[in-house]
Design a protein around this motif. Structure first.
Motif, short mmCIF file in Angstrom:
data_model
loop_
_atom_site.label_atom_id
_atom_site.label_comp_id
_atom_site.label_asym_id
_atom_site.label_seq_id
_atom_site.Cartn_x
_atom_site.Cartn_y
_atom_site.Cartn_z
N VAL A 160 -5.97 3.93 -0.70
CA VAL A 160 -5.61 2.52 -0.60
C VAL A 160 -6.47 1.86 0.46
CG1 VAL A 160 -3.23 2.91 -1.36
CG2 VAL A 160 -3.76 2.94 1.09
N LYS A 194 0.80 4.14 -2.82
CA LYS A 194 0.55 5.53 -2.45
C LYS A 194 1.65 6.43 -3.00
CE LYS A 194 -2.08 7.09 -0.14
NZ LYS A 194 -3.33 7.82 -0.38
N ARG A 195 2.90 6.00 -2.87
CA ARG A 195 4.03 6.80 -3.36
C ARG A 195 3.90 7.08 -4.86
NH1 ARG A 195 9.80 4.07 -3.22
NH2 ARG A 195 9.26 3.91 -1.00
N VAL A 219 -6.61 5.94 3.99
CA VAL A 219 -6.67 4.49 3.87
C VAL A 219 -8.00 3.99 4.43
CG1 VAL A 219 -5.46 4.20 6.07
CG2 VAL A 219 -5.50 2.31 4.45
N ARG A 241 0.83 -1.21 0.00
CA ARG A 241 0.00 0.00 0.00
C ARG A 241 0.86 1.26 0.00
NH1 ARG A 241 -2.73 -2.76 4.33
NH2 ARG A 241 -2.24 -1.06 5.79
N GLU A 289 0.49 6.19 4.46
CA GLU A 289 -0.38 5.66 3.40
C GLU A 289 -1.76 6.33 3.38
OE1 GLU A 289 -1.99 1.65 4.18
OE2 GLU A 289 -0.81 1.69 6.02
N ARG A 290 -2.03 7.22 4.30
CA ARG A 290 -3.36 7.84 4.33
C ARG A 290 -3.63 8.70 3.10
NH1 ARG A 290 -5.96 7.19 9.13
NH2 ARG A 290 -4.69 6.51 10.90
#
Length: 357
Positions: free
Chosen positions: A38, A31-32, A68, A27, A65-66
């Motif tokens: 995600v 995201k990156r 999320v 995830r 990762e937010r």
């Protein structure tokens, strides 16, 4: 496009929740590379309530990762409400209810897509979960149980009336599983319904930047969710984002930004990073299990002759060293092949130039 207070911008791309695939390491990479949203692997309401460690581990969220979402599934109101409250304590940005998983061990027991055979219960669960939590609740589902029961246009209105804040539609029935072609015409019918005011997210058979762009252009969805095409390919979001933005600039008469192109070295490095993240997060054995299916499915290895044996070796690797060695062998072959093709192309252009002279 917004879900609750979260603004995803124009034409966002979402990573689909997938069992044994969308762990935190994967995830974070997606995201990156441009995934606007995600989701965790889906988690069982019953297992959450029983505090099963492996299930609770899947709910671990990294702030990087937010936004999320955590996706839950179950087959009765009480367990789904209790599970949603527990999930909310982990502070996801969204709680997603799975009414779409077609696999027998889930749908066959009445959960996931199995709920499409019991719409009153499906709506009761949705309504009560929405009432029980303050976190935005969304739903992911399919067109219906089978081709004789394509109920999504009516179901979408009913789910909206239950208070969900977005709806993801996979363009297949449960009986299709993952076979045949996704039917986006019914997704468009939902989106075109003047009564629908929540975002509609389309899912199914999006494997290229061109298909993502066409999904927005032809079917009017608010977001596109990408699933199986991400295996071993987290940078697919960058490729899609760049293409969509370039098309927008072209249509508006602007100057498209020159896309960033990842080299073979870049891509192998990303896959090795995914391996390191998972090993550091869990342990060597389970980190490898989480990663090697991605490596074996990565499209960058399609040019390797007789890759089947290499794939088998990847799937059998039990140490980081062994798996890394295989990746380095692939790197060396692909770079050598790339160099040979470039030299061949250069020679051909030179010969063409002589002929024209």
């Amino acid at each position: 496009m917004k879900i609750g207070n979260i603004d995803f911008g124009e034409r966002p791309l979402f990573l689909a929740p997938m069992e044994d695939v969308t762990d935190v390491g994967f995830r974070m990479l997606c995201k990156r590379f441009g995934a606007a949203m995600v989701y965790t692997e889906f988690v069982s309401a019953d297992a959450i309530i029983r505090s099963i460690k492996s299930t609770l581990d899947k709910m671990h969220i990294n702030d990087e990762e937010r936004p999320v979402g955590i996706q839950i599934y179950g087959k009765d109101v009480d367990s789904m409400v209790e599970a949603a409250k527990i999930v909310e304590s982990v502070h996801p940005d969204i709680i997603d209810i799975n009414f779409g998983c077609p696999v027998k061990k889930v749908a066959g027991k009445g959960a996931g897509a199995g709920m499409l055979k019991n719409i009153p219960l499906l709506l009761d669960i949705t309504r009560e979960v929405v009432k029980a939590v303050k976190t935005p609740v969304t739903v992911k589902t399919r067109l219906g149980w089978d081709k004789e029961n394509l109920i999504i246009t009516d179901l979408a209105e009913q789910l909206q009336d239950c208070g969900i804040q977005a709806l993801t539609i996979h363009g297949r029935t449960r009986s299709q599983m993952y076979t045949g072609n996704a039917d986006w015409t019914l997704i468009k019918a939902v989106k075109d319904n003047p009564r629908i005011h929540i975002p509609i997210i389309g899912n199914g058979d999006i494997t290229t930047p061109q298909e993502a762009e066409e999904a927005f252009d032809n079917y009017g969805v608010d977001a596109v969710m990408v699933g199986r095409a991400t295996f071993g390919h987290p940078w697919i979001f960058q490729e899609m984002r760049q293409y969509i933005d370039a098309e927008k600039a072209r249509k508006e008469g602007g100057t498209p930004v020159v896309p960033a192109v990842l080299t073979i070295d870049d891509k192998i490095d990303i896959l090795e990073e995914q391996l390191r993240i998972n090993v550091e997060r869990i342990d060597e054995y389970r980190g490898i299990l989480h990663t090697r299916r991605h490596l074996a499915a990565s499209p960058i290895f399609k040019g390797i002759p007789n890759f089947r044996q290499t794939r088998i070796a990847m799937l059998r690797a039990e140490t980081v060293e062994a798996l890394t060695d295989i990746l380095e062998q692939c790197r060396a072959f692909l770079k050598s092949s790339e160099k040979a093709q470039a030299e061949s192309s250069g020679e051909a252009q030179a010969e063409s130039g002589k002929a024209q002279a």
